[in-house]
Motif scaffolding. Structure first.
Motif, mmCIF file in Angstrom:
data_model
loop_
_atom_site.group_PDB
_atom_site.id
_atom_site.type_symbol
_atom_site.label_atom_id
_atom_site.label_comp_id
_atom_site.label_asym_id
_atom_site.label_seq_id
_atom_site.Cartn_x
_atom_site.Cartn_y
_atom_site.Cartn_z
ATOM 1 N N MET B 1 -26.385 -110.791 76.508
ATOM 2 C CA MET B 1 -24.988 -110.765 76.980
ATOM 3 C C MET B 1 -24.106 -110.026 75.977
ATOM 4 N N ASP B 2 -24.305 -110.345 74.702
ATOM 5 C CA ASP B 2 -23.539 -109.669 73.648
ATOM 6 C C ASP B 2 -23.651 -108.154 73.747
ATOM 7 N N GLU B 3 -24.888 -107.754 74.037
ATOM 8 C CA GLU B 3 -25.134 -106.317 74.094
ATOM 9 C C GLU B 3 -24.350 -105.655 75.229
ATOM 10 N N VAL B 4 -24.280 -106.389 76.328
ATOM 11 C CA VAL B 4 -23.524 -105.872 77.482
ATOM 12 C C VAL B 4 -22.068 -105.697 77.091
ATOM 13 N N ILE B 5 -21.502 -106.752 76.490
ATOM 14 C CA ILE B 5 -20.083 -106.680 76.113
ATOM 15 C C ILE B 5 -19.849 -105.583 75.085
ATOM 16 N N ARG B 6 -20.779 -105.481 74.122
ATOM 17 C CA ARG B 6 -20.609 -104.486 73.061
ATOM 18 C C ARG B 6 -20.656 -103.053 73.615
ATOM 19 N N GLN B 7 -21.456 -102.859 74.672
ATOM 20 C CA GLN B 7 -21.539 -101.528 75.266
ATOM 21 C C GLN B 7 -20.156 -101.019 75.710
ATOM 22 N N PHE B 9 -16.963 -102.890 74.984
ATOM 23 C CA PHE B 9 -15.795 -103.326 74.205
ATOM 24 C C PHE B 9 -16.090 -103.434 72.724
ATOM 25 N N ASP B 10 -16.754 -102.443 72.174
ATOM 26 C CA ASP B 10 -17.043 -102.456 70.739
ATOM 27 C C ASP B 10 -15.923 -101.745 70.003
ATOM 28 N N TRP B 11 -15.006 -102.516 69.491
ATOM 29 C CA TRP B 11 -13.814 -102.000 68.840
ATOM 30 C C TRP B 11 -14.195 -101.093 67.676
ATOM 31 N N ASP B 12 -15.222 -101.507 66.914
ATOM 32 C CA ASP B 12 -15.606 -100.725 65.725
ATOM 33 C C ASP B 12 -16.150 -99.359 66.110
ATOM 34 N N ALA B 13 -16.792 -99.285 67.272
ATOM 35 C CA ALA B 13 -17.330 -97.994 67.703
ATOM 36 C C ALA B 13 -16.212 -97.061 68.165
ATOM 37 N N ALA B 14 -15.166 -97.643 68.718
ATOM 38 C CA ALA B 14 -14.091 -96.821 69.289
ATOM 39 C C ALA B 14 -13.057 -96.407 68.252
ATOM 40 N N ARG B 15 -12.842 -97.294 67.225
ATOM 41 C CA ARG B 15 -11.724 -97.092 66.299
ATOM 42 C C ARG B 15 -11.678 -95.705 65.651
ATOM 43 N N PRO B 16 -12.794 -95.185 65.175
ATOM 44 C CA PRO B 16 -12.726 -93.870 64.507
ATOM 45 C C PRO B 16 -12.218 -92.771 65.433
ATOM 46 N N TYR B 17 -12.345 -92.990 66.724
ATOM 47 C CA TYR B 17 -11.971 -91.923 67.667
ATOM 48 C C TYR B 17 -10.562 -92.093 68.241
ATOM 49 N N LEU B 18 -9.891 -93.169 67.829
ATOM 50 C CA LEU B 18 -8.577 -93.434 68.431
ATOM 51 C C LEU B 18 -7.583 -92.285 68.287
ATOM 52 N N PRO B 19 -7.444 -91.699 67.083
ATOM 53 C CA PRO B 19 -6.500 -90.571 66.979
ATOM 54 C C PRO B 19 -6.871 -89.427 67.916
ATOM 55 N N ASP B 20 -8.187 -89.114 67.999
ATOM 56 C CA ASP B 20 -8.620 -88.042 68.903
ATOM 57 C C ASP B 20 -8.321 -88.403 70.357
ATOM 58 N N ALA B 199 -17.520 -88.569 72.255
ATOM 59 C CA ALA B 199 -17.771 -89.679 71.335
ATOM 60 C C ALA B 199 -18.928 -90.527 71.833
ATOM 61 N N GLN B 200 -18.945 -90.766 73.130
ATOM 62 C CA GLN B 200 -20.002 -91.601 73.703
ATOM 63 C C GLN B 200 -21.371 -90.965 73.476
ATOM 64 N N SER B 201 -21.435 -89.640 73.552
ATOM 65 C CA SER B 201 -22.732 -88.987 73.399
ATOM 66 C C SER B 201 -23.224 -89.038 71.961
ATOM 67 N N ILE B 202 -22.310 -89.366 71.041
ATOM 68 C CA ILE B 202 -22.732 -89.529 69.649
ATOM 69 C C ILE B 202 -23.104 -90.977 69.363
ATOM 70 N N THR B 203 -22.266 -91.916 69.847
ATOM 71 C CA THR B 203 -22.453 -93.322 69.484
ATOM 72 C C THR B 203 -23.330 -94.070 70.490
ATOM 73 N N PHE B 204 -23.583 -93.497 71.649
ATOM 74 C CA PHE B 204 -24.285 -94.204 72.735
ATOM 75 C C PHE B 204 -23.590 -95.497 73.084
ATOM 76 N N ASN B 205 -22.257 -95.506 72.884
ATOM 77 C CA ASN B 205 -21.466 -96.684 73.202
ATOM 78 C C ASN B 205 -20.295 -96.241 74.083
ATOM 79 N N SER B 206 -20.007 -97.019 75.156
ATOM 80 C CA SER B 206 -19.020 -96.578 76.164
ATOM 81 C C SER B 206 -17.599 -97.022 75.871
ATOM 82 N N SER B 207 -17.381 -97.635 74.726
ATOM 83 C CA SER B 207 -16.047 -98.186 74.456
ATOM 84 C C SER B 207 -14.960 -97.114 74.451
ATOM 85 N N THR B 208 -15.312 -95.899 74.022
ATOM 86 C CA THR B 208 -14.274 -94.850 74.022
ATOM 87 C C THR B 208 -13.837 -94.515 75.441
ATOM 88 N N LEU B 209 -14.794 -94.559 76.374
ATOM 89 C CA LEU B 209 -14.420 -94.318 77.789
ATOM 90 C C LEU B 209 -13.526 -95.441 78.313
#
Lengths: 242, 246
Positions: B1-7, B9-20, B199-209
């Motif tokens: 379940m954690d993994e689903v949520i992290r995919q 809503f992973d704040w740490d994965a998205a944060r570096p891309y916020l300015p962009d 960003a997603q194609s680098i981190t494999f995480n959808s939080s930026t989307l």
């Protein structure tokens, strides 16, 4: 002096022939009332006079100028003839004052302040000066129609066309509108009035024209046409409406 | 379940891309607004052209009117029938290679808003047309009987009433247009979707989307709310309430 002259007017909508050769001469200062059953072509005749309908054939003159000529300056000629409609057709997005002042400003290039002063005077003449700032939707039908008359007068026309202007009004509002028209007539305005108000035709009209089937069946002095009609069709029509 | 949520809503994965992402959304908004201005103006010209020359009496007027009408109908039908994505790809892929000075110098950003503006102008023209045709014929007749020309009657009498009536559908199309700006991400324009996908194609995480979606919501929800307010006001102005069921 003729203000409006129509000769040989024919109007067909597809197979439906609405006017079948109408001649009409309106003298300066004359009040001509056009009566007849619905579908007789009265309104179409009126709308041909300022070219809201383009006649299939026939000619219309405003003064000495032919409005049906191919190269006629139609917009300029239309200014010389005011028109009032059954459904008022006030501009709902403009105030009463703007309704009256708009065309003088936009078409004649009258200065805005002058146009507003004149519009107020005209509204005063139809008894509505105090409603100048309101939008038409807030007015009763009779009031709207009086604004429409003021709007047409603002262009200082040589003649006025009235197309069943009281037909959409509640009975108690008809009197005010007819009163305005009567005072216009007394002021010497040339008028062509399509109407079902036989009383108005008799009292105010200089001439009554009876139409049926797209032709003028009979015309003449109001008292004669309305009280002693010669044509059988006129008699039948009058017996139904009077 | 954690993994689903992290995919998602992973704040740490998205944060570096916020300015962009913020810069990307600013690009999105600029394209949306420029395309909106273009399609409002072009759509109006198309809608008015579509009415041109009706009832013209001179031969020149009739022929000119027929040509204008034909052009606007062809334009409107073409851009309604062809996908916006295809139009954008076609323009961005061909314009740089055309031997036409201004066209070949267009940036992808400019091509993006021009393309969307061209496509949406066709829809907007139809919205305007509905408005124009909803104005009673008597309005034009009254204007013409006062001596106004056809253009004056259209400008002073018909269009103000028409535009007021179609304000809700116009706003609706602006919202749709704003969302369609996402299409320009295929042109290598750095809009918010493009940034988020990179960003997603680098981190494999959808939080930026997801963050991109939040940006969109923050912009479009107030518009939707405003639209509802406008509709409610129109309803009040027309003096019609809801039908009451006893």
């Amino acid at each position: 002096m003729t203000t409006i002259r129509a000769t040989g007017l024919v109007k067909r909508f597809g197979d439906n022939s609405v006017l079948n050769g109408v001649d009409l001469d309106v003298a300066e200062g004359e009040v001509v009332c056009v009566i007849g059953p619905s579908g007789s072509g009265k309104s179409t005749l009126l709308r041909c006079l300022n070219l809201l309908e383009i006649p299939t054939s026939g000619r219309v003159f405003i003064g000495d100028d032919e409005i049906t000529a191919d190269d006629a300056p139609v917009d300029a000629l239309r200014r010389r003839v005011g028109m009032v409609f059954q459904s008022f057709n006030l501009f709902p997005h403009r105030t009463v004052l703007d309704n009256v002042a708009l065309a003088p400003i936009a078409v004649l290039g009258v200065d805005k302040a002058a146009a507003h002063d004149r519009a107020r005077a005209l509204l005063g003449r139809v008894g509505l000066e105090d409603r100048a700032g309101e939008h038409p939707a807030r007015l009763s039908g009779g009031q709207q129609q009086r604004v429409a008359i003021a709007r047409a007068l603002a262009m200082e026309p040589e003649a006025m066309l009235f197309d069943e202007v009281t037909s959409a009004l509640d009975p108690e509002l008809v009197k005010d509108v007819l009163g305005v028209m009567r005072s216009l007539a007394e002021g010497g305005m040339t008028m062509v009035v399509v109407t079902h108000e036989m009383g108005f035709a008799r009292e105010v009209g200089d001439r009554v024209v009876f139409m049926d089937g797209g032709v003028i069946v009979e015309q003449g002095d109001p008292a004669q046409v309305l009280e002693a009609p010669r044509a059988e069709r006129t008699k039948r029509f009058l017996s139904r409406v009077l | 379940m954690d993994e689903v949520i992290r995919q998602y809503f992973d704040w740490d994965a998205a944060r570096p891309y916020l300015p962009d992402l913020a810069r990307g959304f600013w690009v999105t908004i600029q394209i949306a607004i420029l395309a909106e201005i273009l399609c409002l103006v072009l759509g109006m010209l198309l809608a008015v052209s579509r009415q041109a020359g009706r009832g013209a009496r001179s031969r020149a007027g009739r022929i000119g009117g027929a040509l204008l009408r034909g052009f606007s109908v062809a334009y409107i039908n073409f851009f309604r029938a062809v996908p916006a994505l295809l139009v954008l790809l076609l323009m961005a892929g061909s314009f740089p290679f055309l031997p036409i000075p201004i066209v070949s110098d267009l940036t992808t950003f400019q091509i993006a808003f021009l393309g969307l503006g061209f496509v949406y102008a066709a829809y907007i023209a139809e919205v305007y047309r509905a408005g124009i045709e909803s104005v009673d014929r008597g309005q034009t007749e009254a204007a013409r009987s006062l001596g106004m020309g056809g253009g004056q009657a259209m400008r002073l009498i018909v269009l103000p009433q028409a535009v007021r009536r179609v304000l809700p559908p116009l706003m609706n199309d602006f919202i749709a247009l704003t969302k369609d700006v996402a299409l320009v991400s295929v042109l290598a324009v750095p809009d918010v979707v493009s940034v988020a996908r990179d960003a997603q194609s680098i981190t494999f995480n959808s939080s930026t989307l997801v963050v991109a979606a939040l940006f969109y919501l923050a912009f479009t929800l107030p518009l939707i709310w405003l639209l509802d307010r406008v509709i409610a006001r129109e309803k009040r102005r027309a003096g019609r309430g809801d039908i009451v069921t006893p």
